[in-house]
Structure formats: structure tokens, C-alpha cells
Scaffold this motif. Structure first.
Motif, PDB file in Angstrom:
ATOM      1  N   ILE A 192       4.769  -5.332  21.603  1.00 45.83           N
ATOM      2  CA  ILE A 192       6.066  -5.861  21.558  1.00 45.83           C
ATOM      3  C   ILE A 192       7.024  -5.129  20.381  1.00 45.83           C
ATOM      4  CG2 ILE A 192       5.002  -8.222  22.043  1.00 45.83           C
ATOM      5  CD1 ILE A 192       5.232  -8.838  19.114  1.00 45.83           C
ATOM      6  N   ASP A 193       6.663  -4.023  20.074  1.00 51.90           N
ATOM      7  CA  ASP A 193       7.263  -3.364  19.136  1.00 51.90           C
ATOM      8  C   ASP A 193       7.535  -4.069  17.800  1.00 51.90           C
ATOM      9  OD1 ASP A 193       8.593  -1.138  18.206  1.00 51.90           O
ATOM     10  OD2 ASP A 193      10.441  -1.454  18.829  1.00 51.90           O
ATOM     11  N   TYR A 194       6.626  -4.564  17.218  1.00 55.30           N
ATOM     12  CA  TYR A 194       6.395  -5.335  16.012  1.00 55.30           C
ATOM     13  C   TYR A 194       7.154  -4.600  14.828  1.00 55.30           C
ATOM     14  CZ  TYR A 194       4.549  -8.673  12.535  1.00 55.30           C
ATOM     15  OH  TYR A 194       4.284  -9.629  11.606  1.00 55.30           O
ATOM     16  N   ASP A 195       8.096  -5.230  13.916  1.00 52.31           N
ATOM     17  CA  ASP A 195       8.906  -4.722  12.886  1.00 52.31           C
ATOM     18  C   ASP A 195       7.865  -4.124  11.775  1.00 52.31           C
ATOM     19  OD1 ASP A 195      11.265  -4.795  14.093  1.00 52.31           O
ATOM     20  OD2 ASP A 195      11.752  -6.768  13.284  1.00 52.31           O
ATOM     21  N   ASN A 196       6.995  -4.942  11.594  1.00 51.16           N
ATOM     22  CA  ASN A 196       6.196  -4.635  10.452  1.00 51.16           C
ATOM     23  C   ASN A 196       4.611  -3.994  10.594  1.00 51.16           C
ATOM     24  OD1 ASN A 196       8.027  -5.629   8.520  1.00 51.16           O
ATOM     25  ND2 ASN A 196       7.518  -7.694   9.013  1.00 51.16           N
ATOM     26  N   ILE A 197       4.543  -3.314  11.557  1.00 50.59           N
ATOM     27  CA  ILE A 197       3.380  -2.881  12.231  1.00 50.59           C
ATOM     28  C   ILE A 197       2.659  -1.918  10.943  1.00 50.59           C
ATOM     29  CG2 ILE A 197       4.134  -0.577  12.983  1.00 50.59           C
ATOM     30  CD1 ILE A 197       2.700  -1.091  15.447  1.00 50.59           C
ATOM     31  N   GLU A 198       3.207  -1.488  10.100  1.00 48.87           N
ATOM     32  CA  GLU A 198       2.493  -0.742   8.937  1.00 48.87           C
ATOM     33  C   GLU A 198       1.570  -1.789   8.188  1.00 48.87           C
ATOM     34  OE1 GLU A 198       6.541  -2.391   7.341  1.00 48.87           O
ATOM     35  OE2 GLU A 198       5.890  -1.269   9.209  1.00 48.87           O
ATOM     36  N   ASP A 199       2.100  -3.187   8.307  1.00 51.16           N
ATOM     37  CA  ASP A 199       1.190  -3.944   7.345  1.00 51.16           C
ATOM     38  C   ASP A 199      -0.358  -4.220   8.121  1.00 51.16           C
ATOM     39  OD1 ASP A 199       3.132  -4.438   5.793  1.00 51.16           O
ATOM     40  OD2 ASP A 199       3.950  -6.362   6.682  1.00 51.16           O
ATOM     41  N   ILE A 200      -0.205  -4.080   9.442  1.00 50.05           N
ATOM     42  CA  ILE A 200      -1.404  -4.218  10.462  1.00 50.05           C
ATOM     43  C   ILE A 200      -2.255  -2.901  10.042  1.00 50.05           C
ATOM     44  CG2 ILE A 200      -2.168  -4.641  12.786  1.00 50.05           C
ATOM     45  CD1 ILE A 200       0.394  -5.919  13.583  1.00 50.05           C
ATOM     46  N   TYR A 201      -1.680  -1.907  10.334  1.00 51.13           N
ATOM     47  CA  TYR A 201      -2.410  -0.431   9.995  1.00 51.13           C
ATOM     48  C   TYR A 201      -3.218  -0.707   8.628  1.00 51.13           C
ATOM     49  CZ  TYR A 201      -0.788   2.217  13.990  1.00 51.13           C
ATOM     50  OH  TYR A 201      -0.647   2.602  15.374  1.00 51.13           O
ATOM     51  N   PHE A 202      -2.542  -0.969   8.065  1.00 53.99           N
ATOM     52  CA  PHE A 202      -2.709  -1.300   6.220  1.00 53.99           C
ATOM     53  C   PHE A 202      -4.137  -2.211   6.251  1.00 53.99           C
ATOM     54  CE2 PHE A 202      -2.634  -2.873   1.958  1.00 53.99           C
ATOM     55  CZ  PHE A 202      -3.161  -2.113   1.260  1.00 53.99           C
ATOM     56  N   GLU A 203      -4.226  -3.170   6.811  1.00 57.51           N
ATOM     57  CA  GLU A 203      -5.124  -4.294   6.880  1.00 57.51           C
ATOM     58  C   GLU A 203      -6.168  -3.738   7.359  1.00 57.51           C
ATOM     59  OE1 GLU A 203      -5.456  -6.735   4.710  1.00 57.51           O
ATOM     60  OE2 GLU A 203      -3.183  -6.738   3.777  1.00 57.51           O
ATOM     61  N   LEU A 204      -6.167  -3.101   8.769  1.00 59.38           N
ATOM     62  CA  LEU A 204      -6.970  -2.665   9.585  1.00 59.38           C
ATOM     63  C   LEU A 204      -8.008  -1.580   8.737  1.00 59.38           C
ATOM     64  CD1 LEU A 204      -8.539  -2.820  12.110  1.00 59.38           C
ATOM     65  CD2 LEU A 204      -6.618  -1.243  13.192  1.00 59.38           C
ATOM     66  N   GLY A 205      -7.048  -0.684   8.072  1.00 60.65           N
ATOM     67  CA  GLY A 205      -7.794   0.303   7.506  1.00 60.65           C
ATOM     68  C   GLY A 205      -8.643  -0.183   6.309  1.00 60.65           C
ATOM     69  N   ARG A 206      -8.241  -1.393   5.598  1.00 58.85           N
ATOM     70  CA  ARG A 206      -8.955  -1.760   4.792  1.00 58.85           C
ATOM     71  C   ARG A 206     -10.196  -2.560   5.079  1.00 58.85           C
ATOM     72  NH1 ARG A 206      -5.539  -5.666   0.441  1.00 58.85           N
ATOM     73  NH2 ARG A 206      -7.137  -5.117  -0.836  1.00 58.85           N
TER      74      ARG A 206
END
Length: 682
Positions: A195-209
Motif C-alpha cells: 500500500i506504499d505506507y508512508d512510514n515504512i522505515e519504522d517497520i524495517y527498524f522494528e523488524l531489525g530489532r
């Protein structure tokens, strides 16, 4: 007639008044004023935006009082659902979990008249969280499924992303929930990409953690690097700073201190608009930067960082966070003083930190108790009080195992090894020495596995993207499809090459986990330098214990002829396969290294002649079963080995080099007497 007219009018008036009174009585509970409706709607908005969490207690009490008054005057199910929704969330903020559960369930009971999907979804989410906090895990999971089902049903996929992120955070400290956390975040990332989510960087960060927490360190750091890259492309300074700190901490825990310094130092160059937030973020970077500088011995830089840290702590306005930063700073200063050979000053700092930590009711930093224990152990070791050092380090080891902090296990293992060695407890010294070897082997294998998995996963994802896009573009004819598949194959080949050569961050990551100074780059086992480090410092222990140590020297038969006839690239493959087979044949506690050229060495602690010969036979058999053709060998139709073996009880007048030479002499005899065999020299 007039009399009847007056009577009719009078009766009509009475009926009208009666009907009005009846209507009022019947509907008075629904007759809340528009002001109160507007107020309720405003409070609901506060809750949906999570703003209520930042209200002071007086404001929360006022909201609670007003919505309770509304609940007494209304029987409108939609309004009642909203009232109980607000009250449930207030009790959740106040950590009154049981009361929150009651109110939220009342909100659910009135859902049939409520049309607002966001309220319903948040109600289910908060209810699942409350059950989680009350350790009713099955109820929590069942309720959370309704969050996703309702969001997807009403095409509110962005709510799945939001609450998957929140749910992942809720599960963070729940035992055995790491896989579930990763599953939630991977699902959120998939939807976000769709869905081309605006804050996708937040998901990458939490997934990395989450990957890092699950000991998937390669994927963890790379996923955070993706979050960092996206944040940099958007110039999101706050996120860049927070992600950089997290990556720096990962490098710090992985003992790649120079790389940690790079990422943590970056944060100091950003000036954030919010001065308080700027000070807090920089303080967090600096507290870890002090540790990194201390670890690499850059003590002057550490002292400068402490000065800058103190300045930033003074700028903080949250007294709780401010005091907790000071407590952490004292622990970090204690580490520095211990390194500077000032253990008494270190103990003063540790006592101060410990006293402050005990007074704190809700400490803001995780695992400070473990750092205190470790600090005391290290300081007492420097003081020469090895019994106290051992006691603290044993407590720290137990805590690390209990919390499953895997990246600290090797660190404590080394500390305990040194404690026992200083106490001349040879039995336990050997035990922890062997555990050290075993841990390093396991961790090395795990890193290799993770790195391979990461590259394959990256490769496959790129392959799928390219193939789909090309096939869609050129699907008219089979001929064009074949051409595109060839192009895709070429792109994939270039991609796999550039993973190693051109991606700066992945190369850094590779350096982090591939300790080239002690690892042979071709065979991926340890090298000659690692052998020297392994033997150095332990010779005195070997002499004291008089334990049997077996030394094995191994040579590939007629390897020069193999290289001359099959070519050096094929010869390199043979070296890799032979090294891998020797490593797999050996025990985890055995030391295996490439000695040079086609020669390998195996050192086996607590291993007598019989056990050593058993290992030799296992290695010979496994190499034979590799069935690597060697037409040019004079002793076999396949790759074979010559092996020299000796067992020693190291005495006061010998060192390990003497026994390596003896094993080498045994190897020489094996080669002189026909090769493809082993010779044992007592």
C-alpha cells in the motif's frame, strides 16, 4: 357547542402535554446535550490518537468523571460503547488492567450499534494487551485475531500495520514470543510495501530489532540499515539519529568497537529542532560512545565524551530520565576507571550507581543490574580479589543465561576462565577454556549460516522482482521471454557479485562477523595466528594440570600434482572441502586450523593416545567418503591424507612448539613410509 370546543381543546392540550412528558420520560436517557456529545467525540479522538497517555492525572480524572456522567444519562448503545471505550483506555493508562478489561468488554457488548471501525479495532487491541499483561495469553491471542480480521474486512490495512507494530512491542518481554513478534512485523512490512505506507522505515527498524533479539544478527543489522537508508532519503533527522544509535549498539555488543564509534559519533553532528529531544538522543549516543572508546583503549576520547555527556544530561527536563542517565554514566565511568587501573575509584562509582538504582521505582534502561554485577566483578579482579570477582561473574553469568542475552555469554565465559585461572582452580579453568572453544565454534558456524541465509534470501527476492517485471513487459512472444530470462540471469549474476564488492554497508557487516586476522580466508577455519593466540597464555595451565594433549598434523597427499593437473581453482575447492570435513569430524572443543599450504593442525585437550587415534581414523574415513577424484595421486584414486599424531603431558621443560614439531616428525614418517596413513609417535 362552544363548551364542547373548549372541552376538546382542553383534552387535546392535556393529551399533548402527557405525550410530551411520556416521550421525555422514555427518551430522557438518550437526551444528552449536544455539548456532551461533542465532548465525548473529542475525548474519543484523544484516545484514538494515543494523546491521552500524555495527560496529567487531574485532566484524566476530569475526563473520567464527565464520561461517567454521560453513561448515566444515555441508553444509546453507540454512545455507551464509546464511553466504555474511553474508560477502558483510561484504566489501561493507569495500569488498572482488570478494570480496563471490564470496561473494554462492555464496549464490545455494544458494538452492534457502533459503526466506527477504528474504535472497534482499538478496543480489541487494548483488550488483547490487557489480557497479555494479566498473563492470559490464549485470550489475548484470540482477541488480537479480531483486530486483524476486522481491519482487513473493512479494508483498513493501515490499521493492521499500526497494531502489528504495537503488538510486537507488547510481546517484546513475553517469554518465547520472539518468533511471533517477527511474524507480526514481517506481515506488517508486506502490507506496507503493497500500500506504499508512508512510514515504512519504522517497520524495517522494528523488524531489525526483532531479528537481533532472536539472534539473527546479520538480518537484524541489515534490516536496520535499510531503515536508516530510507530515513536518510527523507532527511528524517530524529529517526536517522535513533536508528544510528541502535546500529551502533549492535556493533558494540558484537565487539566491533570501531564500527560502533562510527555510527554513534554520527548522531552528534545532527542538531534537532526540539532541544530537549536533541539532548536526550545525544546523551543516549554518548553513554554508549563512552563504552566503545573505553573498550578500544581510547581513554582520552572516552573522557571527552563523558564531559559532553554531562552537558547534555543537564539539558534534560524529565527528572526521571535525567537521574537514570546519571546512574548509567557512573557505571560507564566505573568501567573506564577499571581499565585505567583505578579499581578503587571504580568501586566508588559502582556503589553510587547501585544506591541510585535501588531507589529508582521504574528505571528507564534495561539490564543495568547486569552491568553493575559485571562492573563489580571486573573491579575486584583488578584489585586481585579473585574470589569476589568470581562470585560476581557467576551471578552475571546466571543472569545472562536467564535472560537469554546470548551475545554476552562468551564475554562471561572468558571472565570466569580468567577468574579460575587466577585462583589456580585448574579443573574449572580447563572447563571454561573448553567452553570458550565450543562457544566460538558454535557462534562462528551460526554467523556463517546466518550470512549464507541472508545472501540467499536477498538473491531470491531480487530474482523474483526482476523476473516478474520483465515477464510482464515482454510477454507477447516466447522468444522475447527467453531473451528477458537471460537478461534476468545476467542481472542476478551482477547482483551476487556486487553484494560482496560494491555495497559498503554489507562489506562493513562482513568485517564485523569475519575476524580476518584469525580466520583463514579460503577455508574459513582458523589460521596460524589464531594458533599462536590459542597457545599463548595457556602454557602455564597445561604445565600445571599435566593433562594429556594430543597434537595432530595433517597433509593432503600429492596436492601439488593435483594443482598442476586440475588447476589452482579446483585445488582451492579441495582445500575448502578438506578443511570443512576435518572441522566437522572434530569435537567442538578441539582446535582446528590451517597450518599453511595444504597442511592442517588439530589440538585436542584432555585427549589421550586412544582418543586421538579414534579421531584420526574418523577424519581419514570422512575424507575418503568425500570421494574427490585424484588421478595423479600415487597412493589412491581419490584425495587422501597423511597424518602425524603425538600425545603429551606437558612438563616444566617443554613448550607446545616441541610437541607440534613431534607431530610434524610423525607426519614426515607417514609420508616417507608411503603416505595415505597415520603415524603415532609417543
Amino acid at each position: 357547542m362552544k363548551r364542547y370546543t373548549k372541552l376538546i381543546i382542553t383534552i387535546g392540550a392535556i393529551l399533548f402535554i402527557a405525550m410530551g412528558a411520556t416521550f421525555y420520560i422514555v427518551n430522557k436517557d438518550n437526551n444528552i446535550t449536544q455539548d456532551k456529545i461533542d465532548y465525548l467525540d473529542k475525548v474519543v479522538t484523544y484516545v484514538l490518537k494515543d494523546e491521552i497517555e500524555n495527560f496529567d492525572q487531574d485532566k484524566i480524572d476530569l475526563i473520567k468523571h464527565k464520561v461517567e456522567q454521560i453513561s448515566k444519562k444515555s441508553k444509546d448503545k453507540a454512545k455507551l460503547s464509546q464511553v466504555h471505550f474511553v474508560l477502558g483506555n483510561i484504566y489501561a493508562v493507569e495500569k488498572e488492567n482488570k478494570k480496563a478489561i471490564i470496561e473494554l468488554n462492555k464496549s464490545v457488548d455494544n458494538f452492534d450499534k457502533l459503526s466506527n471501525t477504528e474504535i472497534k479495532v482499538k478496543t480489541y487491541y487494548e483488550l488483547s494487551k490487557m489480557y497479555l499483561y494479566e498473563e492470559e495469553y490464549s485470550k489475548s491471542e484470540a482477541i488480537y485475531k479480531k483486530v486483524k480480521a476486522l481491519s482487513q474486512k473493512d479494508d483498513k490495512r493501515e490499521l493492521v500495520i499500526k497494531y502489528n507494530l504495537d503488538r510486537a512491542h507488547d510481546l517484546y518481554y513475553v517469554e518465547d514470543s520472539k518468533k511471533k513478534t517477527i511474524e507480526l512485523l514481517e506481515e506488517a512490512l508486506k502490507i506496507a510495501e503493497e500500500i506504499d505506507y508512508d512510514n515504512i522505515e519504522d517497520i524495517y527498524f522494528e523488524l531489525g530489532r526483532a531479528y537481533w533479539s532472536d539472534d539473527r544478527s546479520i538480518e537484524g543489522v541489515n534490516t536496520k540499515l535499510e531503515a536508516l537508508s530510507i530515513s536518510q532519503s527523507k532527511n528524517l533527522k530524529v529517526k536517522i539519529s535513533k536508528i544510528s544509535i541502535d546500529i551502533g549498539i549492535d556493533y558494540l555488543y558484537s565487539q566491533n568497537y570501531n564500527e560502533a564509534i562510527v555510527y554513534l559519533s554520527r548522531v552528534l553532528y545532527y542538531n534537532l529542532d526540539d532541544k530537549i529531544e536533541d539532548a536526550e538522543i545525544k546523551a543516549y549516543a554518548l553513554i554508549n560512545l563512552c563504552d566503545a572508546y573505553t573498550k578500544v583503549g581510547q581513554y582520552d576520547d572516552a573522557k571527552d565524551s563523558f564531559k559532553l555527556l554531562e552537558k547534555n544530561i543537564k539539558k534534560l527536563n524529565n527528572s526521571s530520565i535525567k537521574e537514570d542517565f546519571k546512574t548509567c554514566m557512573y557505571v560507564a565511568k566505573a568501567d573506564l576507571e577499571t581499565k585505567l587501573e583505578n579499581p578503587k575509584q571504580a568501586l566508588i562509582y559502582l556503589d553510587l550507581a547501585k544506591s541510585r538504582y535501588k531507589k529508582s521505582t521504574d528505571f528507564n534502561f534495561y539490564d543495568l543490574d547486569e552491568r553493575l554485577i559485571q562492573g563489580y566483578g571486573d573491579a575486584y579482579y583488578k584489585l586481585g580479589d579473585y574470589k569476589k570477582a568470581l562470585a560476581y561473574h557467576k551471578d552475571g553469568e546466571a543472569l545472562v543465561k536467564k535472560r537469554k542475552i546470548s551475545y554476552l555469554e562468551e564475554d562471561y565465559n572468558q571472565k570466569l576462565y580468567l577468574d579460575y585461572k587466577a585462583l589456580e582452580d585448574n579443573k574449572n579453568t580447563i572447563k571454561y577454556l573448553e567452553k570458550n572453544n565450543e562457544l566460538k565454534t558454535i557462534q562462528s558456524n551460526d554467523i556463517d549460516r546466518q550470512y549464507s541465509h541472508y545472501l540467499i534470501s536477498k538473491f531470491e527476492n531480487e530474482k523474483k522482482v526482476d523476473e516478474i517485471s520483465k515477464l510482464q513487459k515482454y510477454k507477447e512472444t516466447m522468444r522475447l521471454i527467453l531473451i528477458i530470462l537471460c537478461l534476468v540471469t545476467g542481472i542476478i549474476m551482477v547482483f551476487t557479485y556486487t553484494i560482496y564488492k560494491k555495497n559498503k554497508e554489507i562489506n562493513r557487516l562482513n568485517k564485523l562477523f569475519k575476524s580476518l586476522s584469525i580466520t583463514d580466508s579460503l577455508t574459513k577455519i582458523q589460521n596460524r595466528r589464531a594458533l599462536d593466540e590459542y597457545l599463548a597464555g595457556n602454557l602455564a595451565l597445561y604445565k600445571e594440570t599435566q593433562m594429556p594433549i594430543s597434537f595432530m598434523m595433517i597433509d593432503i597427499d600429492f596436492f601439488k600434482k593435483y594443482n598442476d593437473n586440475y588447476g589452482h581453482p579446483e585445488g582451492d575447492k579441495v582445500l575448502e572441502k578438506v578443511a570443512s570435513s576435518i572441522k566437522k569430524s572434530s569435537r567442538n572443543s578441539d582446535f582446528v586450523a590451517r597450518y599453511g599450504g595444504e597442511e592442517f593442525i588439530v589440538i585436542m585437550l584432555n585427549t589421550d593416545e586412544k582418543e586421538g587415534i579414534n579421531l584420526v581414523n574418523r577424519i581419514i574415513k570422512n575424507i575418503y567418503n568425500l570421494n574427490i577424484e585424484h588421478k595423479y595421486s600415487e597412493v589412491s584414486d581419490r584425495i587422501s591424507l597423511s597424518i602425524g599424531l603425538t600425545t603429551s603431558y606437558i612438563g616444566n621443560h617443554n613448550d607446545c612448539d616441541d610437541y607440534i614439531k613431534k607431530a610434524d616428525n610423525a607426519l614426515y614418517e607417514a609420508k616417507q613410509s608411503g603416505r595415505n596413513k597415520y603415524v603415532y609417535l609417543p
